[in-house]
Write a protein that holds these residues in place. Sequence first.
Motif, mmCIF file in Angstrom:
data_model
loop_
_atom_site.group_PDB
_atom_site.id
_atom_site.type_symbol
_atom_site.label_atom_id
_atom_site.label_comp_id
_atom_site.label_asym_id
_atom_site.label_seq_id
_atom_site.Cartn_x
_atom_site.Cartn_y
_atom_site.Cartn_z
ATOM 1 N N GLN A 26 0.847 -1.196 0.000
ATOM 2 C CA GLN A 26 0.000 0.000 0.000
ATOM 3 C C GLN A 26 0.883 1.247 0.000
ATOM 4 O OE1 GLN A 26 -3.616 -0.316 2.538
ATOM 5 N NE2 GLN A 26 -2.843 -2.337 3.096
ATOM 6 N N GLY A 27 0.284 2.382 -0.254
ATOM 7 C CA GLY A 27 1.050 3.634 -0.220
ATOM 8 C C GLY A 27 1.242 4.243 -1.587
ATOM 9 N N GLY A 28 0.962 3.468 -2.636
ATOM 10 C CA GLY A 28 1.055 4.012 -3.999
ATOM 11 C C GLY A 28 2.494 4.185 -4.458
ATOM 12 N N GLY A 29 2.617 4.696 -5.677
ATOM 13 C CA GLY A 29 3.939 4.906 -6.262
ATOM 14 C C GLY A 29 4.768 5.875 -5.433
ATOM 15 N N LEU A 30 4.117 6.894 -4.893
ATOM 16 C CA LEU A 30 4.877 7.907 -4.157
ATOM 17 C C LEU A 30 5.514 7.326 -2.905
ATOM 18 C CD1 LEU A 30 3.183 11.409 -4.302
ATOM 19 C CD2 LEU A 30 4.938 10.400 -5.728
ATOM 20 N N ILE A 43 14.703 4.881 -12.798
ATOM 21 C CA ILE A 43 14.039 5.513 -13.946
ATOM 22 C C ILE A 43 12.523 5.460 -13.734
ATOM 23 C CG2 ILE A 43 15.857 4.842 -15.599
ATOM 24 C CD1 ILE A 43 13.759 2.795 -16.751
ATOM 25 N N CYS A 44 11.824 6.312 -14.463
ATOM 26 C CA CYS A 44 10.369 6.191 -14.549
ATOM 27 C C CYS A 44 10.097 5.740 -15.982
ATOM 28 C CB CYS A 44 9.703 7.535 -14.254
ATOM 29 S SG CYS A 44 7.918 7.489 -14.489
ATOM 30 N N SER A 45 9.615 4.526 -16.142
ATOM 31 C CA SER A 45 9.508 3.974 -17.504
ATOM 32 C C SER A 45 8.485 4.714 -18.360
ATOM 33 C CB SER A 45 9.192 2.477 -17.459
ATOM 34 O OG SER A 45 8.046 2.238 -16.677
ATOM 35 N N ASN A 46 7.522 5.367 -17.719
ATOM 36 C CA ASN A 46 6.555 6.177 -18.475
ATOM 37 C C ASN A 46 6.152 7.371 -17.631
ATOM 38 O OD1 ASN A 46 4.653 6.550 -20.796
ATOM 39 N ND2 ASN A 46 3.153 6.401 -19.140
ATOM 40 N N GLU A 47 6.495 8.553 -18.123
ATOM 41 C CA GLU A 47 6.147 9.782 -17.404
ATOM 42 C C GLU A 47 4.722 10.176 -17.794
ATOM 43 O OE1 GLU A 47 7.452 11.546 -15.092
ATOM 44 O OE2 GLU A 47 9.548 10.935 -14.991
ATOM 45 N N THR A 48 3.822 9.954 -16.870
ATOM 46 C CA THR A 48 2.399 10.115 -17.130
ATOM 47 C C THR A 48 2.029 11.542 -17.559
ATOM 48 O OG1 THR A 48 2.262 8.650 -15.225
ATOM 49 C CG2 THR A 48 0.175 9.447 -16.108
ATOM 50 N N ILE A 49 2.618 12.516 -16.889
ATOM 51 C CA ILE A 49 2.247 13.917 -17.154
ATOM 52 C C ILE A 49 2.906 14.417 -18.437
ATOM 53 C CG2 ILE A 49 2.467 16.295 -16.302
ATOM 54 C CD1 ILE A 49 2.331 15.124 -13.451
ATOM 55 N N SER A 59 4.393 2.841 -12.871
ATOM 56 C CA SER A 59 2.992 3.088 -12.479
ATOM 57 C C SER A 59 2.056 3.198 -13.678
ATOM 58 C CB SER A 59 2.881 4.393 -11.687
ATOM 59 O OG SER A 59 3.529 4.295 -10.454
ATOM 60 N N SER A 60 2.507 3.903 -14.731
ATOM 61 C CA SER A 60 1.548 4.185 -15.799
ATOM 62 C C SER A 60 1.779 3.390 -17.082
ATOM 63 C CB SER A 60 1.490 5.688 -16.090
ATOM 64 O OG SER A 60 2.761 6.196 -16.353
ATOM 65 N N ASN A 61 2.757 2.494 -17.104
ATOM 66 C CA ASN A 61 2.782 1.607 -18.287
ATOM 67 C C ASN A 61 2.840 0.121 -17.916
ATOM 68 O OD1 ASN A 61 5.496 1.455 -17.676
ATOM 69 N ND2 ASN A 61 6.223 1.991 -19.726
ATOM 70 N N ALA A 72 -1.873 0.283 -8.634
ATOM 71 C CA ALA A 72 -2.771 -0.489 -9.510
ATOM 72 C C ALA A 72 -3.772 0.376 -10.253
ATOM 73 C CB ALA A 72 -3.519 -1.522 -8.673
ATOM 74 N N GLN A 73 -4.001 1.599 -9.757
ATOM 75 C CA GLN A 73 -5.174 2.370 -10.198
ATOM 76 C C GLN A 73 -5.108 2.904 -11.619
ATOM 77 O OE1 GLN A 73 -2.936 3.393 -7.959
ATOM 78 N NE2 GLN A 73 -2.472 5.547 -8.143
ATOM 79 N N LYS A 74 -3.960 2.780 -12.270
ATOM 80 C CA LYS A 74 -3.903 3.285 -13.645
ATOM 81 C C LYS A 74 -4.279 2.188 -14.647
ATOM 82 C CE LYS A 74 -0.562 6.795 -12.535
ATOM 83 N NZ LYS A 74 -1.648 7.665 -12.105
ATOM 84 N N ASN A 75 -3.553 1.067 -14.590
ATOM 85 C CA ASN A 75 -3.750 0.062 -15.643
ATOM 86 C C ASN A 75 -4.321 -1.260 -15.162
ATOM 87 O OD1 ASN A 75 -2.547 1.952 -17.238
ATOM 88 N ND2 ASN A 75 -0.578 0.922 -17.362
HETATM 89 N N1 PMP Z 1 4.600 7.592 -10.680
HETATM 90 C C1 PMP Z 1 3.895 7.818 -11.800
HETATM 91 C C2 PMP Z 1 4.555 7.578 -13.114
HETATM 92 C C3 PMP Z 1 2.573 8.249 -11.725
HETATM 93 O O1 PMP Z 1 1.873 8.471 -12.835
HETATM 94 C C4 PMP Z 1 1.985 8.437 -10.465
HETATM 95 C C5 PMP Z 1 0.537 8.846 -10.300
HETATM 96 N N2 PMP Z 1 0.021 9.681 -11.230
HETATM 97 C C6 PMP Z 1 2.765 8.227 -9.344
HETATM 98 C C7 PMP Z 1 4.058 7.783 -9.474
HETATM 99 C C8 PMP Z 1 2.189 8.426 -7.971
HETATM 100 O O2 PMP Z 1 1.449 7.324 -7.673
HETATM 101 P P1 PMP Z 1 0.443 7.245 -6.456
HETATM 102 O O3 PMP Z 1 -0.571 8.302 -6.642
HETATM 103 O O4 PMP Z 1 -0.055 5.851 -6.574
HETATM 104 O O5 PMP Z 1 1.267 7.458 -5.211
#
Ligand code: PMP
Length: 341
Positions: A73-77, A149-155, A180-182, A200-203
């Motif tokens: 838990q805790g997400g990508g961040l 690395i971040c394999s896919n920069e969502t923004i 997270s996003s790919n 998990a919440q993206k894909n």
């Molecule tokens: N990394 C990437 C590439 C993301 O797109 C996001 C969420 N938009 C995060 C990290 C942060 O993830 P979370 O909100 O699950 O903490």
Amino acid sequence: MTRPFNFSAGPATLPLEVLQQAADEMIDWQGCGMSVMEISHRGPEFASILKQTLGDIRETLSVPPEFHILLMQGGGLAENAIVPLNLLPPDASAPVMNFIVTGAWSQKSFKEAARYGRTHLAAQVQPLPLSIPAISQWKLTPTPAYVHICSNETIDGVEFHEIPDLQSLGCHAPLVMDCSSNLASRSIDWARVGLAYGGAQKNVGIAGLTLVFVHESLLTEALPICPSVFNFKTVAKHQSMYNTPPSYAIYITGLVFQWLKRQTHGNLTGLAAIEARNIQKAQSLYDFIDASDLYENKVSVECRSRMNVPFHLRHSSLNQNFLAEANRAGLRQLQGHQSVG
Ligand code: PMP
């Protein structure tokens, strides 16, 4: 019911089949008389959901046996802190964490890691059009703790089309990847990865679950300040059940992976089908944008994201009109992230 075209990057649209199955099973999961939300995570029903889900994730993503799949838990961040807490040795002379900053999310990872140890910016995205410096130009420290690395920069819409091969640089540090996003949008060359993580919440489901794929060689001692629930070794030892896991989110991810396994595209199935479909969809969208007088994309072709395609109106004065018309046409969340507009 009309479902809009939901472009939110995450929480994101889910396959209708998955939502329907979840709705059908909401109150009575497979005849047990209880909802998945209500059953004990230690009981036989949830044990079977967990086993099936982990098996389907491993099979679909071809995760090799030497990788543990941790459901956290805790997400990508949170992983931006959890990873250094687990991978750094406990002395002040610990090796340096190296970062490749390709957009907003890897910038956040870079900043957060500095709270736990020494960091180094080894390469940075180049403007404009945005491009990722070739791996041969990366300025890594001699023996990094790991390379992130971040394999896919969502923004920013910047994606690594190939996972970097650190070995080719003579660097034996593990590659840590925020996917997270790919995640589950393309195959992963696991031989080049030490650790990968993503919400998990993206894909692959709903918010509340973080997937972590960690090579067994990285399950060493965490820093003493690492919370036990975030200690990879502890979580792995307890098969992601050290404390109460996000059971409903795991169940939904299980349904998404069953759906992924059922997908076909020509004679391709599962992840290969999804990847082929994604290539086709992204190509037609970029072709349209590139041929348009109205829209533009500011990312170099070789690192354009297949998952998140940021487009701008050439005349920003049209933005509000565009968004209002899009909304009327059932196209939601096209305004992009607040940091880029
Ligand atoms: N990394 C990437 C590439 C993301 O797109 C996001 C969420 N938009 C995060 C990290 C942060 O993830 P979370 O909100 O699950 O903490």
